[in-house]
Scaffold this motif. Structure first.
Motif, short mmCIF file in Angstrom:
data_model
loop_
_atom_site.label_atom_id
_atom_site.label_comp_id
_atom_site.label_asym_id
_atom_site.label_seq_id
_atom_site.Cartn_x
_atom_site.Cartn_y
_atom_site.Cartn_z
N PRO A 8 0.80 -1.23 0.00
CA PRO A 8 0.00 0.00 0.00
C PRO A 8 0.84 1.28 0.00
N ALA A 9 1.97 1.26 0.69
CA ALA A 9 2.82 2.45 0.72
C ALA A 9 3.35 2.79 -0.67
N TYR A 10 3.67 1.75 -1.48
CA TYR A 10 4.13 1.99 -2.85
C TYR A 10 3.00 2.55 -3.71
N LEU A 11 1.80 2.03 -3.51
CA LEU A 11 0.65 2.54 -4.27
C LEU A 11 0.39 4.00 -3.94
N GLU A 12 0.44 4.32 -2.65
CA GLU A 12 0.23 5.70 -2.23
C GLU A 12 1.32 6.61 -2.79
N SER A 13 2.55 6.12 -2.81
CA SER A 13 3.66 6.91 -3.34
C SER A 13 3.48 7.19 -4.82
N LEU A 14 3.10 6.17 -5.58
CA LEU A 14 2.89 6.36 -7.02
C LEU A 14 1.78 7.37 -7.28
N CYS A 15 0.71 7.30 -6.52
CA CYS A 15 -0.39 8.26 -6.69
C CYS A 15 0.05 9.67 -6.30
N ALA A 16 0.82 9.78 -5.22
CA ALA A 16 1.29 11.10 -4.78
C ALA A 16 2.24 11.71 -5.80
N VAL A 17 3.13 10.90 -6.36
CA VAL A 17 4.07 11.41 -7.37
C VAL A 17 3.31 11.81 -8.63
N ALA A 18 2.35 11.00 -9.04
CA ALA A 18 1.54 11.34 -10.21
C ALA A 18 0.84 12.67 -10.01
N ASP A 19 0.29 12.87 -8.84
CA ASP A 19 -0.40 14.12 -8.54
C ASP A 19 0.59 15.30 -8.54
N ALA A 20 1.74 15.10 -7.91
CA ALA A 20 2.74 16.17 -7.84
C ALA A 20 3.25 16.56 -9.23
N LEU A 21 3.32 15.59 -10.14
CA LEU A 21 3.80 15.86 -11.49
C LEU A 21 2.70 16.35 -12.43
N GLY A 22 1.48 16.39 -11.93
CA GLY A 22 0.38 16.89 -12.74
C GLY A 22 -0.18 15.85 -13.69
N ALA A 23 0.11 14.58 -13.44
CA ALA A 23 -0.45 13.50 -14.26
C ALA A 23 -1.81 13.14 -13.68
N ASP A 24 -2.79 13.97 -14.00
CA ASP A 24 -4.13 13.82 -13.44
C ASP A 24 -4.83 12.57 -13.97
N GLY A 25 -5.76 12.08 -13.19
CA GLY A 25 -6.53 10.91 -13.59
C GLY A 25 -5.96 9.65 -12.96
N VAL A 26 -6.53 8.52 -13.34
CA VAL A 26 -6.09 7.25 -12.78
C VAL A 26 -5.26 6.43 -13.74
N ARG A 27 -5.26 6.78 -15.00
CA ARG A 27 -4.56 5.98 -16.00
C ARG A 27 -3.05 5.91 -15.73
N ALA A 28 -2.42 7.03 -15.49
CA ALA A 28 -0.96 7.04 -15.29
C ALA A 28 -0.55 6.22 -14.06
N PRO A 29 -1.19 6.41 -12.89
CA PRO A 29 -0.80 5.57 -11.75
C PRO A 29 -1.06 4.08 -12.00
N LEU A 30 -2.14 3.75 -12.67
CA LEU A 30 -2.40 2.34 -12.97
C LEU A 30 -1.34 1.75 -13.88
N GLN A 31 -0.94 2.51 -14.89
CA GLN A 31 0.12 2.03 -15.77
C GLN A 31 1.45 1.92 -15.03
N ALA A 32 1.69 2.82 -14.10
CA ALA A 32 2.91 2.75 -13.29
C ALA A 32 2.90 1.48 -12.43
N VAL A 33 1.77 1.14 -11.87
CA VAL A 33 1.65 -0.10 -11.08
C VAL A 33 1.93 -1.30 -11.96
N LYS A 34 1.37 -1.31 -13.16
CA LYS A 34 1.58 -2.44 -14.08
C LYS A 34 3.05 -2.57 -14.46
N LEU A 35 3.72 -1.44 -14.67
CA LEU A 35 5.14 -1.50 -15.00
C LEU A 35 5.95 -2.00 -13.82
N ALA A 36 5.63 -1.55 -12.61
CA ALA A 36 6.34 -2.03 -11.42
C ALA A 36 6.15 -3.54 -11.26
#
Length: 86
Positions: A8-36
């Motif tokens: 869960p900490a990794y998931l929260e981190s990916l979402c927080a980084v996506a938000d900080a970088l302005g990658a709005d929405g859920v697609r980018a964090p989901l793709q990041a999870v799949k790549l990890a």
């Protein structure tokens, strides 16, 4: 398959980084999870910090619309005092 689910900490981190970088929405964090998960699967191990970092570099960074200020680097100081020659 459960070992490939990021902590869960990794998931929260990916979402927080996506938000900080302005990658709005859920697609980018989901793709990041799949790549990890894919990165971990290739190495035959559970998802680790290395996999999450790769996901940030390869998925989230290219989608960045803003870059937060780097708080680790201090601002350069400008010396506004006149030099002794003047």
């Amino acid at each position: 398959v459960s070992s490939l689910t990021p902590a869960p900490a990794y998931l929260e981190s990916l979402c927080a980084v996506a938000d900080a970088l302005g990658a709005d929405g859920v697609r980018a964090p989901l793709q990041a999870v799949k790549l990890a998960q894919a990165s971990a699967r290739i190495q035959c191990r559970t998802v680790s910090e290395v996999d999450v970092a790769a996901a940030v570099q390869l998925v989230l960074a290219p989608r960045a619309t803003r870059f937060p200020a780097d708080e680790a680097q201090p601002e350069p100081e400008t010396d506004m005092e006149p030099s002794p020659d003047h």
